[in-house]
Design a protein around this motif. Sequence first.
Motif, PDB file in Angstrom:
ATOM      1  N   LEU A  75       0.832  -1.204   0.000  1.00  0.00           N
ATOM      2  CA  LEU A  75       0.000   0.000   0.000  1.00  0.00           C
ATOM      3  C   LEU A  75       0.869   1.257   0.000  1.00  0.00           C
ATOM      4  N   GLY A  76       2.063   1.146   0.573  1.00  0.00           N
ATOM      5  CA  GLY A  76       2.973   2.279   0.596  1.00  0.00           C
ATOM      6  C   GLY A  76       3.800   2.444  -0.663  1.00  0.00           C
ATOM      7  N   GLY A  77       3.762   1.448  -1.560  1.00  0.00           N
ATOM      8  CA  GLY A  77       4.494   1.591  -2.815  1.00  0.00           C
ATOM      9  C   GLY A  77       5.429   0.459  -3.174  1.00  0.00           C
ATOM     10  N   TRP A  78       5.502  -0.608  -2.351  1.00  0.00           N
ATOM     11  CA  TRP A  78       6.326  -1.745  -2.747  1.00  0.00           C
ATOM     12  C   TRP A  78       5.830  -2.318  -4.069  1.00  0.00           C
ATOM     13  N   LEU A  79       6.749  -2.902  -4.817  1.00  0.00           N
ATOM     14  CA  LEU A  79       6.430  -3.544  -6.083  1.00  0.00           C
ATOM     15  C   LEU A  79       6.484  -5.063  -5.925  1.00  0.00           C
ATOM     16  N   PRO A  80       5.875  -5.817  -6.837  1.00  0.00           N
ATOM     17  CA  PRO A  80       5.998  -7.282  -6.778  1.00  0.00           C
ATOM     18  C   PRO A  80       7.449  -7.713  -6.963  1.00  0.00           C
ATOM     19  N   TYR A  81       7.908  -8.648  -6.132  1.00  0.00           N
ATOM     20  CA  TYR A  81       9.273  -9.165  -6.242  1.00  0.00           C
ATOM     21  C   TYR A  81       9.345 -10.499  -5.518  1.00  0.00           C
ATOM     22  N   GLY A  82      10.353 -11.287  -5.848  1.00  0.00           N
ATOM     23  CA  GLY A  82      10.615 -12.524  -5.128  1.00  0.00           C
ATOM     24  C   GLY A  82       9.717 -13.673  -5.546  1.00  0.00           C
ATOM     25  N   PHE A  83       9.470 -14.581  -4.607  1.00  0.00           N
ATOM     26  CA  PHE A  83       8.712 -15.800  -4.888  1.00  0.00           C
ATOM     27  C   PHE A  83       7.241 -15.489  -5.134  1.00  0.00           C
ATOM     28  N   CYS A  84       6.681 -16.162  -6.133  1.00  0.00           N
ATOM     29  CA  CYS A  84       5.274 -15.981  -6.472  1.00  0.00           C
ATOM     30  C   CYS A  84       4.781 -17.232  -7.196  1.00  0.00           C
ATOM     31  N   TYR A  85       3.479 -17.246  -7.491  1.00  0.00           N
ATOM     32  CA  TYR A  85       2.835 -18.417  -8.080  1.00  0.00           C
ATOM     33  C   TYR A  85       1.826 -17.976  -9.128  1.00  0.00           C
ATOM     34  N   ARG A  86       1.529 -18.865 -10.054  1.00  0.00           N
ATOM     35  CA  ARG A  86       0.386 -18.640 -10.926  1.00  0.00           C
ATOM     36  C   ARG A  86      -0.884 -18.836 -10.092  1.00  0.00           C
ATOM     37  N   SER A  87      -1.836 -17.942 -10.251  1.00  0.00           N
ATOM     38  CA  SER A  87      -3.061 -18.040  -9.458  1.00  0.00           C
ATOM     39  C   SER A  87      -3.799 -19.344  -9.712  1.00  0.00           C
ATOM     40  N   CYS A  88      -3.757 -19.833 -10.949  1.00  0.00           N
ATOM     41  CA  CYS A  88      -4.477 -21.067 -11.264  1.00  0.00           C
ATOM     42  C   CYS A  88      -3.898 -22.268 -10.524  1.00  0.00           C
ATOM     43  N   ASP A  89      -2.617 -22.224 -10.166  1.00  0.00           N
ATOM     44  CA  ASP A  89      -2.004 -23.340  -9.445  1.00  0.00           C
ATOM     45  C   ASP A  89      -2.370 -23.349  -7.965  1.00  0.00           C
ATOM     46  N   LEU A  90      -2.963 -22.246  -7.492  1.00  0.00           N
ATOM     47  CA  LEU A  90      -3.377 -22.157  -6.093  1.00  0.00           C
ATOM     48  C   LEU A  90      -4.888 -22.225  -5.939  1.00  0.00           C
ATOM     49  N   ALA A  91      -5.611 -22.442  -7.040  1.00  0.00           N
ATOM     50  CA  ALA A  91      -7.070 -22.359  -6.998  1.00  0.00           C
ATOM     51  C   ALA A  91      -7.689 -23.381  -6.053  1.00  0.00           C
ATOM     52  N   HIS A  92      -7.012 -24.523  -5.856  1.00  0.00           N
ATOM     53  CA  HIS A  92      -7.568 -25.556  -4.980  1.00  0.00           C
ATOM     54  C   HIS A  92      -7.266 -25.287  -3.510  1.00  0.00           C
ATOM     55  N   LEU A  93      -6.428 -24.299  -3.230  1.00  0.00           N
ATOM     56  CA  LEU A  93      -6.123 -23.926  -1.846  1.00  0.00           C
ATOM     57  C   LEU A  93      -7.031 -22.764  -1.463  1.00  0.00           C
ATOM     58  N   THR A  94      -8.034 -23.033  -0.675  1.00  0.00           N
ATOM     59  CA  THR A  94      -9.042 -22.014  -0.377  1.00  0.00           C
ATOM     60  C   THR A  94      -9.033 -21.562   1.074  1.00  0.00           C
ATOM     61  N   GLN A  95      -8.370 -22.307   1.944  1.00  0.00           N
ATOM     62  CA  GLN A  95      -8.388 -21.974   3.364  1.00  0.00           C
ATOM     63  C   GLN A  95      -7.129 -21.195   3.751  1.00  0.00           C
ATOM     64  N   PRO A  96      -7.256 -20.242   4.674  1.00  0.00           N
ATOM     65  CA  PRO A  96      -6.086 -19.440   5.075  1.00  0.00           C
ATOM     66  C   PRO A  96      -4.915 -20.275   5.568  1.00  0.00           C
ATOM     67  N   GLU A  97      -5.193 -21.349   6.315  1.00  0.00           N
ATOM     68  CA  GLU A  97      -4.086 -22.152   6.846  1.00  0.00           C
ATOM     69  C   GLU A  97      -3.315 -22.853   5.733  1.00  0.00           C
ATOM     70  N   GLN A  98      -3.963 -23.114   4.597  1.00  0.00           N
ATOM     71  CA  GLN A  98      -3.261 -23.702   3.457  1.00  0.00           C
ATOM     72  C   GLN A  98      -2.411 -22.656   2.744  1.00  0.00           C
ATOM     73  N   LEU A  99      -2.977 -21.493   2.502  1.00  0.00           N
ATOM     74  CA  LEU A  99      -2.272 -20.452   1.759  1.00  0.00           C
ATOM     75  C   LEU A  99      -1.127 -19.851   2.563  1.00  0.00           C
ATOM     76  N   ASN A 100      -1.295 -19.750   3.873  1.00  0.00           N
ATOM     77  CA  ASN A 100      -0.245 -19.137   4.689  1.00  0.00           C
ATOM     78  C   ASN A 100       1.039 -19.953   4.711  1.00  0.00           C
ATOM     79  N   LEU A 101       0.965 -21.217   4.326  1.00  0.00           N
ATOM     80  CA  LEU A 101       2.187 -22.015   4.209  1.00  0.00           C
ATOM     81  C   LEU A 101       3.092 -21.493   3.101  1.00  0.00           C
ATOM     82  N   LEU A 102       2.535 -20.679   2.200  1.00  0.00           N
ATOM     83  CA  LEU A 102       3.293 -20.143   1.070  1.00  0.00           C
ATOM     84  C   LEU A 102       3.809 -18.731   1.333  1.00  0.00           C
ATOM     85  N   ARG A 103       3.638 -18.229   2.548  1.00  0.00           N
ATOM     86  CA  ARG A 103       4.175 -16.913   2.873  1.00  0.00           C
ATOM     87  C   ARG A 103       5.696 -16.920   2.786  1.00  0.00           C
TER      88      ARG A 103
END
Length: 344
Positions: A75-103
Amino acid sequence: MTVIGEDSQLGTDPLEPPLMAPLRRDLTWQQVQSMSQSAVHRDDPTLRRIRETALIRRGTRMTKILSPAQVAGHLGGWLPYGFCYRSCDLAHLTQPEQLNLLRTDGAVDGQVAFALRWRATDPTDYELPAEPAQPGLAVLPAHSRIGAMVLGTGFTPSTDDLIPEYVTASFADLPIPANAQLMAHIPGGDEVVLYTYQPEQHGWLRLAGPRWRGLLDELPGVSPDREYVPCTASGTARLVGTIDGKEYEAVADPPGEFRVRALTRAARYPVRTLSRRAEQALWRGVSCWVLQRDDTWARLRLLRPEVDSIGVTGARCYERGVYEAWAPIDELTDHHIADIAYQI
């Protein structure tokens, strides 16, 4: 993520081709998943062919899972960088506890998972966190890294899933495209769009209403009452386009629109050429991005982290795969502006 037979045909979004594996009696799902988690199979030709089906194209939706502090940073102006994923590859992960493993900050707690979602401006902005682009990541010792280890197979560590992972090319900051979104994934599987990016104004427009005030309260230093949040940082990379040989700051709205950045709609002409511009330098023989600088000091990020370059520079790991250091400005060599051209 989709794993299908070798000869199967599947109707899919052309911007998000599915991950495909030629499953057979002698190559089961369990074997493929196990291979993806083993350093022994980093150079396995079958696993490489499977990984190569997970393509990024211009306009592919990308996702980075964030901590609340990282949301505030964007929100302050950082840009996308580092590790990331295609959104379609995460579509089956719907719960916060699943997604937070990818932080990327090393934490996995939280009842809400936050994310940045954007569309890829160009496939060349992304690479595998493995050889040949990033040969050093998989052999970094545990004491010098944050978050999950990098396997070097191109897949994220997981006991059950097969999730291709990417890094921004040479860990570069990428200019954020139009209509990027800051999201929240809440228990029950729903996702909430909190903010959307306005490139001409260089700020974020709040879309979350009063019902979601509790989500905004989790963001440090962010007022949930502000409907518009201007970015206070100018960004370390930007897009530059030309029209008839004259240069303009540009905006990407993938997959097909690349225009002059202008507040008035009438002046948002399409550009003829497009490139990403950022500062690079060498410090102690190590290639780095120059993220900040003043008359005496420069903040640097390593392009290709490895044991030797981290030791020479004393770089510190700030999140998974991202190593930065401060250097005296007069010790930098080959300090220059790098232009990475796109084909449009």
